[in-house]
Design a protein around this motif. Structure first.
Motif, PDB file in Angstrom:
ATOM      1  N   PRO A 209       0.794  -1.238   0.000  1.00 50.21           N
ATOM      2  CA  PRO A 209       0.000   0.000   0.000  1.00 50.21           C
ATOM      3  C   PRO A 209       0.817   1.274   0.000  1.00 50.21           C
ATOM      4  CG  PRO A 209      -0.040  -0.994   2.168  1.00 50.21           C
ATOM      5  CD  PRO A 209       0.630  -1.985   1.257  1.00 50.21           C
ATOM      6  N   LEU A 210       2.155   1.156  -0.029  1.00 52.30           N
ATOM      7  CA  LEU A 210       2.974   2.355  -0.162  1.00 52.30           C
ATOM      8  C   LEU A 210       2.603   3.123  -1.433  1.00 52.30           C
ATOM      9  CD1 LEU A 210       5.333   3.604   1.500  1.00 52.30           C
ATOM     10  CD2 LEU A 210       6.887   2.617  -0.197  1.00 52.30           C
ATOM     11  N   ALA A 211       1.920   2.446  -2.351  1.00 55.80           N
ATOM     12  CA  ALA A 211       1.415   3.115  -3.559  1.00 55.80           C
ATOM     13  C   ALA A 211       0.545   4.317  -3.232  1.00 55.80           C
ATOM     14  CB  ALA A 211       0.628   2.109  -4.409  1.00 55.80           C
ATOM     15  N   ALA A 212      -0.015   4.362  -2.031  1.00 53.87           N
ATOM     16  CA  ALA A 212      -0.877   5.479  -1.640  1.00 53.87           C
ATOM     17  C   ALA A 212      -0.108   6.788  -1.521  1.00 53.87           C
ATOM     18  CB  ALA A 212      -1.575   5.171  -0.320  1.00 53.87           C
ATOM     19  N   MET A 213       1.223   6.748  -1.560  1.00 51.84           N
ATOM     20  CA  MET A 213       1.982   8.002  -1.526  1.00 51.84           C
ATOM     21  C   MET A 213       1.630   8.897  -2.717  1.00 51.84           C
ATOM     22  SD  MET A 213       3.656   8.004   1.271  1.00 51.84           S
ATOM     23  CE  MET A 213       2.646   6.780   2.139  1.00 51.84           C
ATOM     24  N   ILE A 214       1.208   8.291  -3.834  1.00 49.01           N
ATOM     25  CA  ILE A 214       0.832   9.095  -5.005  1.00 49.01           C
ATOM     26  C   ILE A 214      -0.427   9.927  -4.730  1.00 49.01           C
ATOM     27  CG2 ILE A 214      -0.047   8.974  -7.374  1.00 49.01           C
ATOM     28  CD1 ILE A 214       2.927   8.843  -7.318  1.00 49.01           C
ATOM     29  N   PRO A 215      -1.563   9.326  -4.368  1.00 50.17           N
ATOM     30  CA  PRO A 215      -2.722  10.191  -4.074  1.00 50.17           C
ATOM     31  C   PRO A 215      -2.472  11.125  -2.900  1.00 50.17           C
ATOM     32  CG  PRO A 215      -3.209   7.915  -3.475  1.00 50.17           C
ATOM     33  CD  PRO A 215      -1.948   7.898  -4.305  1.00 50.17           C
ATOM     34  N   LEU A 216      -1.728  10.679  -1.892  1.00 53.30           N
ATOM     35  CA  LEU A 216      -1.459  11.544  -0.748  1.00 53.30           C
ATOM     36  C   LEU A 216      -0.642  12.771  -1.164  1.00 53.30           C
ATOM     37  CD1 LEU A 216      -0.721   8.857   1.976  1.00 53.30           C
ATOM     38  CD2 LEU A 216      -2.698  10.389   1.893  1.00 53.30           C
ATOM     39  N   ALA A 217       0.321  12.573  -2.057  1.00 52.66           N
ATOM     40  CA  ALA A 217       1.098  13.714  -2.548  1.00 52.66           C
ATOM     41  C   ALA A 217       0.214  14.674  -3.323  1.00 52.66           C
ATOM     42  CB  ALA A 217       2.245  13.219  -3.433  1.00 52.66           C
ATOM     43  N   HIS A 218      -0.694  14.149  -4.116  1.00 50.94           N
ATOM     44  CA  HIS A 218      -1.586  15.026  -4.881  1.00 50.94           C
ATOM     45  C   HIS A 218      -2.544  15.770  -3.948  1.00 50.94           C
ATOM     46  CE1 HIS A 218      -0.302  14.409  -8.947  1.00 50.94           C
ATOM     47  NE2 HIS A 218      -0.284  13.107  -8.795  1.00 50.94           N
ATOM     48  N   PHE A 219      -2.937  15.161  -2.844  1.00 53.15           N
ATOM     49  CA  PHE A 219      -3.767  15.891  -1.887  1.00 53.15           C
ATOM     50  C   PHE A 219      -2.990  17.044  -1.257  1.00 53.15           C
ATOM     51  CE2 PHE A 219      -6.890  12.397  -1.944  1.00 53.15           C
ATOM     52  CZ  PHE A 219      -8.056  13.143  -1.935  1.00 53.15           C
ATOM     53  N   GLU A 220      -1.684  16.887  -1.090  1.00 54.44           N
ATOM     54  CA  GLU A 220      -0.876  17.993  -0.584  1.00 54.44           C
ATOM     55  C   GLU A 220      -0.866  19.156  -1.575  1.00 54.44           C
ATOM     56  OE1 GLU A 220       0.463  18.522   2.301  1.00 54.44           O
ATOM     57  OE2 GLU A 220      -0.064  16.572   3.131  1.00 54.44           O
ATOM     58  N   PRO A 269      -0.654  -3.321   8.002  1.00 50.60           N
ATOM     59  CA  PRO A 269      -1.353  -2.525   9.014  1.00 50.60           C
ATOM     60  C   PRO A 269      -1.938  -1.219   8.490  1.00 50.60           C
ATOM     61  CG  PRO A 269       0.774  -3.294   9.849  1.00 50.60           C
ATOM     62  CD  PRO A 269       0.744  -3.600   8.390  1.00 50.60           C
ATOM     63  N   ARG A 270      -1.437  -0.713   7.364  1.00 47.57           N
ATOM     64  CA  ARG A 270      -1.889   0.576   6.848  1.00 47.57           C
ATOM     65  C   ARG A 270      -2.816   0.443   5.646  1.00 47.57           C
ATOM     66  NH1 ARG A 270      -0.108   4.499  10.683  1.00 47.57           N
ATOM     67  NH2 ARG A 270       1.683   3.508  11.697  1.00 47.57           N
ATOM     68  N   ALA A 271      -3.279  -0.765   5.373  1.00 51.36           N
ATOM     69  CA  ALA A 271      -4.111  -0.974   4.185  1.00 51.36           C
ATOM     70  C   ALA A 271      -5.386  -0.137   4.228  1.00 51.36           C
ATOM     71  CB  ALA A 271      -4.459  -2.457   4.040  1.00 51.36           C
ATOM     72  N   LEU A 272      -6.017  -0.052   5.375  1.00 47.87           N
ATOM     73  CA  LEU A 272      -7.256   0.725   5.459  1.00 47.87           C
ATOM     74  C   LEU A 272      -6.989   2.209   5.265  1.00 47.87           C
ATOM     75  CD1 LEU A 272      -8.989  -1.135   8.436  1.00 47.87           C
ATOM     76  CD2 LEU A 272      -9.679  -1.195   6.041  1.00 47.87           C
ATOM     77  N   GLU A 273      -5.857   2.698   5.761  1.00 56.76           N
ATOM     78  CA  GLU A 273      -5.483   4.090   5.502  1.00 56.76           C
ATOM     79  C   GLU A 273      -5.300   4.326   4.009  1.00 56.76           C
ATOM     80  OE1 GLU A 273      -2.283   5.892   7.681  1.00 56.76           O
ATOM     81  OE2 GLU A 273      -2.671   4.655   9.449  1.00 56.76           O
ATOM     82  N   ALA A 274      -4.615   3.390   3.353  1.00 54.75           N
ATOM     83  CA  ALA A 274      -4.359   3.540   1.923  1.00 54.75           C
ATOM     84  C   ALA A 274      -5.655   3.508   1.125  1.00 54.75           C
ATOM     85  CB  ALA A 274      -3.409   2.442   1.447  1.00 54.75           C
ATOM     86  N   HIS A 275      -6.578   2.641   1.516  1.00 50.18           N
ATOM     87  CA  HIS A 275      -7.875   2.625   0.825  1.00 50.18           C
ATOM     88  C   HIS A 275      -8.596   3.958   0.989  1.00 50.18           C
ATOM     89  CE1 HIS A 275      -8.059  -1.377  -0.784  1.00 50.18           C
ATOM     90  NE2 HIS A 275      -7.811  -1.945   0.381  1.00 50.18           N
ATOM     91  N   ASN A 276      -8.470   4.588   2.151  1.00 53.06           N
ATOM     92  CA  ASN A 276      -9.058   5.917   2.344  1.00 53.06           C
ATOM     93  C   ASN A 276      -8.470   6.910   1.351  1.00 53.06           C
ATOM     94  OD1 ASN A 276     -10.777   6.798   5.070  1.00 53.06           O
ATOM     95  ND2 ASN A 276      -9.786   4.793   5.253  1.00 53.06           N
ATOM     96  N   ALA A 277      -7.143   6.867   1.163  1.00 55.58           N
ATOM     97  CA  ALA A 277      -6.488   7.809   0.251  1.00 55.58           C
ATOM     98  C   ALA A 277      -6.978   7.630  -1.180  1.00 55.58           C
ATOM     99  CB  ALA A 277      -4.973   7.633   0.320  1.00 55.58           C
TER     100      ALA A 277
END
Length: 335
Positions: A209-220, A269-277
């Protein structure tokens, strides 16, 4: 941002679990007992599992806010690396509780002084934890959080980052903190932050789920652009921006999502966080199929971020329910 608030009428009824985006029965049991021995036990169980350990110490520290000084005294008497780690992490949580999570301009001088003083208390116990378990990346990940808050120089932040990456390649919360450090609001730039997010996803194994860094960066980027528009009184453009922005960057988010979900994703452990992103990104991009997939995968476990980047904190639950009703409960028209 009240500008983006929505009415409650017509929202589906769901048993939303907010602020608990993980599955860890042992951690929940330790939190429920409220006993220090139980906290140390669950930390001791995961010394070789940095993702689990990073989550557990963060959650435990949140429950122990106000007790950091007592934890430090115990650490001195026991010299237990887990005790040192817990004490240092709790000082960090206490510091951020003092500062709050708003823009720096909203924090007064007195609170900043208390914030810095409390964060400085975290440094020694975290160094002790790192010395006690030299291969443990988690004390360094927590050190990175303290150094960020203390506005350490870039050389020092980069040195801490090297300590983290020399011990582990994909520690989700450490990568998220590094992303924040490189963000414009912390003195970085959109370009450097996005480059880091892309390299992170490229380096991550399939199913991570480290892939979520992409949407998280775009939210920044979105947050910074929204702030600029609001400060310049461009309220109509600000109202339209979340949807138009994510529609434009959807292809890159698709690539990241596909790398995570291309096979059966590994337990994390962070899969649910990543799904939120990803869910928030696809809701804004108005991609019915992908929004539905990640909303369902959230299992009604709601993380404030990134939803609170474009909706008031007290309206996050309503925003999620609105999206769930639109993309999950109603038949989706697939593109």
């Amino acid at each position: 941002m009240g500008l983006f608030s929505r009415r409650k009428s017509g929202l589906p009824q769901r048993a939303v679990i907010q602020g608990h985006t993980y599955d860890d029965a042992d951690l929940d049991a330790a939190v429920k007992t409220g006993e220090l021995a139980a906290a140390l036990s669950v930390l001791g169980q995961c010394r070789r599992k940095p993702e689990v350990r990073a989550l557990r110490v963060r959650v435990l520290a949140e429950t122990l806010v106000g007790k950091a000084e007592a934890l430090l005294e115990t650490a001195y008497s026991t010299d237990d690396p887990d005790m040192w780690l817990l004490a240092g992490s709790t000082f960090i949580q206490e510091g951020w509780a003092i500062r709050g999570h708003g823009w720096a301009s909203s924090v007064g001088d007195d609170r900043f002084r208390m914030f810095f003083a409390t964060l400085r208390k975290a440094v020694h116990p975290l160094h002790q934890a790192a010395e006690g378990l030299p291969q443990d990346a988690v004390p360094w990940a927590e050190m990175q959080r303290a150094a960020q808050g203390l506005q350490a120089g870039r050389d020092e932040l980069d040195a801490i980052w090297r300590e983290i990456t020399s011990r582990t390649g994909t520690l989700y919360p450490a990568y998220y903190t590094r992303l924040q450090i490189l963000a414009k609001k912390w003195g970085g730039s959109h370009e450097e932050m996005l480059a880091f997010a892309r390299l992170s996803v490229d380096a991550a194994p399939h199913g991570d789920p480290l892939a979520a860094m992409i949407p998280l960066a775009h939210f920044e980027v979105l947050l910074a652009d929204l702030q600029d528009l609001i400060e310049n009184k461009h309220t109509f453009k600000a109202a339209m921006l979340p949807n138009t922005y994510f529609s434009k960057v959807r292809a890159e988010i698709d690539t990241a999502a596909d790398k995570w979900m291309v096979a059966i994703p590994r337990q994390h452990p962070r899969a649910l966080e990543a799904h939120n992103a990803f869910a928030a990104a696809y809701v804004l991009a108005a991609d019915p199929a992908r929004a539905r997939a990640h909303l369902v995968a959230m299992r009604d476990h709601l993380h404030d971020l990134p939803w609170a980047y474009y909706i008031d904190y007290d309206k996050v639950r309503d925003e999620y329910l609105r999206a769930y009703g639109k993309f999950v409960l109603k038949p989706a028209v697939l593109h």
